[in-house]
Write a protein that holds these residues in place. Structure first.
Motif, PDB file in Angstrom:
ATOM      1  N   ASP A 176       0.824  -1.211   0.000  1.00 48.04           N
ATOM      2  CA  ASP A 176       0.000   0.000   0.000  1.00 48.04           C
ATOM      3  C   ASP A 176       0.857   1.258   0.000  1.00 48.04           C
ATOM      4  N   GLU A 177       2.079   1.161   0.543  1.00 44.58           N
ATOM      5  CA  GLU A 177       2.956   2.318   0.570  1.00 44.58           C
ATOM      6  C   GLU A 177       3.593   2.579  -0.791  1.00 44.58           C
ATOM      7  N   VAL A 178       3.860   1.516  -1.532  1.00 41.00           N
ATOM      8  CA  VAL A 178       4.559   1.652  -2.813  1.00 41.00           C
ATOM      9  C   VAL A 178       3.592   1.827  -3.975  1.00 41.00           C
ATOM     10  N   LEU A 179       2.449   1.141  -3.929  1.00 44.91           N
ATOM     11  CA  LEU A 179       1.496   1.169  -5.037  1.00 44.91           C
ATOM     12  C   LEU A 179       0.253   1.961  -4.653  1.00 44.91           C
ATOM     13  N   ASP A 180      -0.367   2.605  -5.637  1.00 45.37           N
ATOM     14  CA  ASP A 180      -1.615   3.319  -5.394  1.00 45.37           C
ATOM     15  C   ASP A 180      -2.723   2.353  -4.990  1.00 45.37           C
ATOM     16  N   SER A 181      -2.715   1.181  -5.583  1.00 51.83           N
ATOM     17  CA  SER A 181      -3.698   0.153  -5.248  1.00 51.83           C
ATOM     18  C   SER A 181      -3.099  -1.200  -5.569  1.00 51.83           C
ATOM     19  N   THR A 182      -3.545  -2.204  -4.823  1.00 54.03           N
ATOM     20  CA  THR A 182      -3.046  -3.557  -5.062  1.00 54.03           C
ATOM     21  C   THR A 182      -3.629  -4.078  -6.374  1.00 54.03           C
ATOM     22  N   PRO A 183      -2.793  -4.548  -7.289  1.00 54.58           N
ATOM     23  CA  PRO A 183      -3.316  -4.975  -8.587  1.00 54.58           C
ATOM     24  C   PRO A 183      -4.115  -6.266  -8.489  1.00 54.58           C
ATOM     25  N   GLU A 184      -5.084  -6.409  -9.374  1.00 55.39           N
ATOM     26  CA  GLU A 184      -5.718  -7.700  -9.578  1.00 55.39           C
ATOM     27  C   GLU A 184      -5.467  -8.091 -11.030  1.00 55.39           C
ATOM     28  N   TYR A 185      -5.361  -9.386 -11.269  1.00 56.50           N
ATOM     29  CA  TYR A 185      -4.952  -9.865 -12.580  1.00 56.50           C
ATOM     30  C   TYR A 185      -6.155 -10.525 -13.269  1.00 56.50           C
ATOM     31  N   VAL A 186      -6.645  -9.863 -14.302  1.00 58.85           N
ATOM     32  CA  VAL A 186      -7.792 -10.352 -15.054  1.00 58.85           C
ATOM     33  C   VAL A 186      -7.287 -11.083 -16.300  1.00 58.85           C
ATOM     34  N   ARG A 187      -7.780 -12.308 -16.497  1.00 55.70           N
ATOM     35  CA  ARG A 187      -7.332 -13.074 -17.665  1.00 55.70           C
ATOM     36  C   ARG A 187      -7.800 -12.392 -18.943  1.00 55.70           C
ATOM     37  N   SER A 188      -6.860 -12.132 -19.838  1.00 50.24           N
ATOM     38  CA  SER A 188      -7.192 -11.455 -21.086  1.00 50.24           C
ATOM     39  C   SER A 188      -6.096 -11.714 -22.104  1.00 50.24           C
ATOM     40  N   GLU A 189      -6.487 -11.792 -23.368  1.00 45.00           N
ATOM     41  CA  GLU A 189      -5.498 -11.979 -24.424  1.00 45.00           C
ATOM     42  C   GLU A 189      -4.622 -10.746 -24.613  1.00 45.00           C
ATOM     43  N   THR A 190      -5.086  -9.600 -24.136  1.00 40.06           N
ATOM     44  CA  THR A 190      -4.312  -8.352 -24.273  1.00 40.06           C
ATOM     45  C   THR A 190      -3.735  -7.894 -22.932  1.00 40.06           C
ATOM     46  N   ALA A 191      -3.537  -8.834 -22.016  1.00 43.97           N
ATOM     47  CA  ALA A 191      -3.051  -8.481 -20.689  1.00 43.97           C
ATOM     48  C   ALA A 191      -1.630  -7.927 -20.768  1.00 43.97           C
ATOM     49  N   ASP A 192      -1.281  -7.074 -19.785  1.00 40.60           N
ATOM     50  CA  ASP A 192       0.071  -6.538 -19.706  1.00 40.60           C
ATOM     51  C   ASP A 192       1.041  -7.666 -19.342  1.00 40.60           C
ATOM     52  N   PRO A 193       2.365  -7.447 -19.529  1.00 41.41           N
ATOM     53  CA  PRO A 193       3.333  -8.532 -19.314  1.00 41.41           C
ATOM     54  C   PRO A 193       3.299  -9.138 -17.912  1.00 41.41           C
ATOM     55  N   VAL A 194       3.115  -8.307 -16.886  1.00 37.08           N
ATOM     56  CA  VAL A 194       3.087  -8.825 -15.521  1.00 37.08           C
ATOM     57  C   VAL A 194       1.881  -9.738 -15.326  1.00 37.08           C
ATOM     58  N   THR A 195       0.702  -9.267 -15.759  1.00 36.13           N
ATOM     59  CA  THR A 195      -0.510 -10.081 -15.637  1.00 36.13           C
ATOM     60  C   THR A 195      -0.371 -11.390 -16.412  1.00 36.13           C
ATOM     61  N   ALA A 196       0.184 -11.309 -17.608  1.00 31.29           N
ATOM     62  CA  ALA A 196       0.366 -12.521 -18.428  1.00 31.29           C
ATOM     63  C   ALA A 196       1.285 -13.520 -17.724  1.00 31.29           C
ATOM     64  N   LEU A 197       2.343 -13.016 -17.087  1.00 38.86           N
ATOM     65  CA  LEU A 197       3.268 -13.918 -16.398  1.00 38.86           C
ATOM     66  C   LEU A 197       2.609 -14.591 -15.201  1.00 38.86           C
ATOM     67  N   VAL A 198       1.844 -13.837 -14.415  1.00 35.48           N
ATOM     68  CA  VAL A 198       1.175 -14.417 -13.250  1.00 35.48           C
ATOM     69  C   VAL A 198       0.197 -15.507 -13.676  1.00 35.48           C
ATOM     70  N   TRP A 199      -0.554 -15.274 -14.764  1.00 29.55           N
ATOM     71  CA  TRP A 199      -1.477 -16.303 -15.258  1.00 29.55           C
ATOM     72  C   TRP A 199      -0.727 -17.506 -15.805  1.00 29.55           C
ATOM     73  N   GLU A 200       0.433 -17.260 -16.420  1.00 33.35           N
ATOM     74  CA  GLU A 200       1.235 -18.379 -16.930  1.00 33.35           C
ATOM     75  C   GLU A 200       1.666 -19.290 -15.778  1.00 33.35           C
ATOM     76  N   VAL A 201       2.087 -18.686 -14.679  1.00 35.02           N
ATOM     77  CA  VAL A 201       2.486 -19.474 -13.506  1.00 35.02           C
ATOM     78  C   VAL A 201       1.296 -20.266 -12.967  1.00 35.02           C
ATOM     79  N   PHE A 202       0.129 -19.625 -12.885  1.00 36.35           N
ATOM     80  CA  PHE A 202      -1.069 -20.296 -12.382  1.00 36.35           C
ATOM     81  C   PHE A 202      -1.449 -21.469 -13.283  1.00 36.35           C
ATOM     82  N   ASP A 203      -1.426 -21.255 -14.587  1.00 42.27           N
ATOM     83  CA  ASP A 203      -1.842 -22.296 -15.534  1.00 42.27           C
ATOM     84  C   ASP A 203      -0.852 -23.447 -15.601  1.00 42.27           C
ATOM     85  N   ASP A 204       0.458 -23.112 -15.626  1.00 47.41           N
ATOM     86  CA  ASP A 204       1.482 -24.154 -15.759  1.00 47.41           C
ATOM     87  C   ASP A 204       1.692 -24.930 -14.468  1.00 47.41           C
TER      88      ASP A 204
END
Length: 791
Positions: free
Chosen positions: A465-493
């Motif tokens: 909360d001190e470093v980020l304006d808000s805690t991110p949530e990662y929504v599955r999407s074909e156009t997701a940003d690189p960080v979101t895509a990596l987190v989903w890759e870890v979850f799926d694999d």
């Protein structure tokens, strides 16, 4: 992409042909340890070259400078950096020039794809060899600068290494001793002692210290102080000192070894630092000394233990964030100053300190020994200081690892006693911060809502909360940003991913404040994100600790699920038991009255007491009473069995025509002259059987309280998803409405008090709501809302 476990190697590939460079880079990155950046010229590569690069691969034919000129420029700045010449335009002359310029390896390019696998292997071998050489060089530098003689004897009894001091003690050059048997340096009588006592003692205890007699090349002998320890590879590390006329130093060394044993037994950083500064003062005669510990929170060296003499001379020690001590800590190399006032980078040229020894304690901090005299420390002093610093470093290493394990054990025990998912996840991310220094850690749980799959934050460290304006949530999407895509890759694999430094990956630069990370999947529950704002924050040990912590988190979450299900089932059993107890109680109480009426009336009827002529009770009257009592008991039993059997259980929902079902239920109720009016055209989703019970009980309640001529209306609620059942009977007084749904409550002499209780339970089982109010024509109106309207 980041590597999966292990160390990633950063490769810089330089090729004037952009297409060729891209092809080679792509082929190399198929190796799971290589991350490749490219440049089209030597000058472009030199502009971008940093110490973080592990290996350079270059073509010979480059625009501007050729590959040899590029190599020479690299060697001026980075003499040890692995450099592989990979070219199709080479020749024997080019190869010869490359070797002369210090090339690490030379590989002729061909047209086959196998060459890239061979090149990848050459890169890995070159980097690992370079690292090994640097490590050995550091060790050898430390050994060679030591005052005492040091040697390493292999398992075959032959010298693998000797420093200059060791060879000089025995009158040899170092090269003359390499490969020779250790027996060369001892008289026959001493050889027997070494074989029968010294070596067995080392094998048993791992260490031996005592006096032996050495033999020089000219045949003369001398008394030596001898320390022997063993390595895990059965090598012997021998430290030898000529003690003839040097009793004072012998005593100092003995006392230092005794202090080392105390350091080994110490359990805290503060205890280790205090023992070290006391030893420096009492044993090494360094009255001005201190130990500073690196504190990540302030990014500086914080004083832990400082001698009294230092405090008296210099005052309260500050946190060091620059100056000679900080530079030494950052470089990781010992520094000895004959006069610090003349040193470049000194903060206070007027300091009363003149001589100074600065010894890094790896990444733990720094040991400082000072003197007000110029050139106060000789080689022996520096050697003793290095020995003390090495022992302090080992003790701090052990304490740091032990403390991490203790914290992990404590948090593991806590995790196995949590009662909710949120509490479990919060303990895990807090443990990651405490144990691993992972200041931006989170646990993101998997949810599927509104047709989208999400990994939503369940728990985060306070630092997020001190470093980020808000805690991110990662929504599955074909156009997701690189960080979101990596987190989903870890979850799926289902495989963890380690990132040494996000800045090494262009797609992550400026997308996250995290610089290093370990992403760990927790089965189908979510992803445990262990991250730090510091690059290279996690060691191999930290990775193993993360594996333990993540596995414990997974087990804890599974346990919480099991216990939650058990609590639900227990609650269901308790509710069922409660219903059974109510059933037994009411059966034993309420059935008694109609049963007594039936028995008494039947007895009178059997006696033939028929006095109808003069207006008294007849046999038929008695039989009517029996019939009433039996009907009464039949109604009680039916409703009580409904409560005991079904309770709040709901079967599968289906689409129900409310108007048609109302008509069916009306025929099932003894309605006499009562009238049903339906004003509904909706189909709703419900358990048909339970909805039928609900309507029958409401209809029966209206008839029982409204009389034979009552009119009952079932209608839609226009402004809400619901319906109403209303009658034009006498209504329910306002002060009684709060009690009507309680079991056993009834305002009718013939009522069981369970009809509306059953209604309430059926409504609750559907997650609906029921309210009671006045009807439009007087009487009572029950409104049932929260329904799902069927198509």
């Amino acid at each position: 992409m980041p590597i999966r476990g292990g160390d990633e190697l950063s490769v810089f590939y330089v090729d004037g042909d952009a297409d060729g460079g891209s092809r080679v880079a792509t082929s190399l990155e198929r190796h799971d340890r290589l991350s490749v950046a490219t440049a089209a010229s030597a000058d472009a590569a030199l502009d971008r070259l940093t110490a973080d690069v592990d290996c350079i691969v270059s073509d010979y034919e480059l625009p501007g400078r050729d590959g040899i000129e590029f190599l020479e420029a690299v060697r001026e700045e980075y003499p040890d950096l692995p450099f592989i010449l990979f070219t199709a335009g080479g020749s024997e002359a080019v190869a010869s020039d490359a070797i002369s310029a210090g090339v690490t390896d030379y590989l002729q390019r061909d047209t086959g794809t196998e060459q890239y696998a061979a090149l990848a292997d050459r890169i890995v071998d070159a980097v690992e060899a370079s690292r090994t050489r640097r490590q050995r060089r550091r060790h050898h530098t430390a050994i060679e600068t030591a005052q005492e003689g040091i040697s390493i004897v292999g398992a075959d009894g032959r010298f693998q290494y000797v420093n200059d001091a060791y060879a000089e003690l025995y009158g040899y050059d170092p090269d003359e001793l390499l490969g020779e048997d250790w027996e060369l340096l001892y008289p026959d009588s001493e050889v027997e002692f070494v074989r029968s006592e010294l070596i067995p003692a080392v094998e048993a205890e791992g260490y031996w210290h005592g006096r032996t007699t050495g033999r020089r090349a000219d045949g003369t002998t001398f008394l030596e102080d001898h320390v022997v320890s063993t390595t895990e590879n059965s090598e012997l590390i021998c430290t030898v000192r000529n003690i003839s006329g040097r009793e004072a130093r012998e005593q100092k060394l003995t006392r230092l070894h005794a202090a080392t044993r105390d350091l080994i037994e110490a359990t805290t950083v503060e205890e280790i630092a205090t023992l070290a500064t006391d030893a420096a003062d009492d044993i090494l005669d360094f009255p001005l000394n201190g130990i500073h510990r690196y504190d990540e929170a302030v990014d500086g060296l914080v004083p832990v233990s400082v001698s009294d003499s230092s405090r008296e001379l210099l005052g309260e020690p500050p946190v060091l964030t620059d100056g000679l001590a900080w530079e030494t800590f950052e470089r990781g190399e010992p520094q000895v100053y004959a006069d610090v006032r003349e040193a470049e980078g000194v903060l206070n040229p007027d300091t009363p300190v003149r001589s100074e020894i600065l010894l890094p304690l790896d990444d733990h901090g720094i040991f400082i020994a000072s003197s007000t005299e110029r050139d106060a420390f000789d080689d022996a002093d520096v050697t003793f200081a290095k020995l003390l610093a090495a022992n302090v470093t080992s003790a701090l290493d052990r304490t740091a690892h032990a403390r991490k394990l203790e914290l992990l054990q404590e948090r593991t025990q806590t995790l196995m006693n949590t009662s909710s998912v949120d509490a479990t996840a919060d303990i895990a991310v807090t443990a990651a911060h405490e144990i691993l220094g992972a200041d931006l850690s989170t646990f993101h749980g998997f949810v599927e809502r509104d047709g989208q799959q999400r990994l939503e934050p369940v728990a985060t460290t306070d630092t997020v909360d001190e470093v980020l304006d808000s805690t991110p949530e990662y929504v599955r999407s074909e156009t997701a940003d690189p960080v979101t895509a990596l987190v989903w890759e870890v979850f799926d694999d289902g495989e963890p991913v380690s990132i040494h430094d996000t800045n090494e990956y262009p797609e992550f630069v400026d997308t996250t404040p995290a610089r290093s990370a370990i992403l760990y999947p927790i089965a189908d529950r979510g992803v445990f994100v262990v991250t730090s704002t510091t690059p290279g924050a996690f060691s191999e040990t930290d990775t193993k600790l993360t594996d333990i912590l993540a596995s414990t988190l997974r087990a804890a979450l599974e346990r919480v699920d099991r216990e939650s299900l058990l609590r639900e089932r227990t609650a269901e059993l308790e509710a069922q038991n409660e219903r059974l107890e109510r059933f037994a109680s009411i059966v034993s109480h309420d059935l008694r009255n109609p049963l007594q009426v039936a028995e008494g009336s039947l007895e009178l009827a059997c006696e033939g007491d028929d006095e109808g002529a003069d207006g008294d009770t007849t046999v038929d009257d008695h039989l009517d009473n029996v019939r009433w009592a039996l009907d009464r008991m039949d109604g009680l039993i039916e409703e009580l069995l409904t409560l005991a059997r079904d309770g709040d259980r709901i079967d599968d929902l289906e689409s129900v025509d409310l108007a048609a079902l109302s008509e069916t239920c009306w025929r099932s109720v003894a309605t006499a002259e009562a009238t049903l009016v339906t004003r509904v055209d909706r189909r709703i989703r419900a358990d048909r059987s339970r909805l039928e019970q609900l309507l029958e009980n409401l209809f029966r309640n209206a008839v029982e309280h409204g009389g034979d001529g009552v009119t009952v209306t079932v209608g839609d609620l226009e402004d809400r998803a619901g319906f109403y059942v209303a009658d034009d009977g006498p209504g329910i007084p306002g002060d009684e409405r709060s009690q009507i749904f309680e079991s056993g409550y009834s305002t009718s002499a013939d009522g069981t008090g369970f009809g509306l209780s059953i209604v309430h339970e059926i409504v609750a089982a559907h997650d609906w709501e029921i309210t009671v109010t006045d009807g439009a024509d007087g009487g009572t109106r029950f409104e049932i809302t929260g329904l799902t309207v069927a198509e």
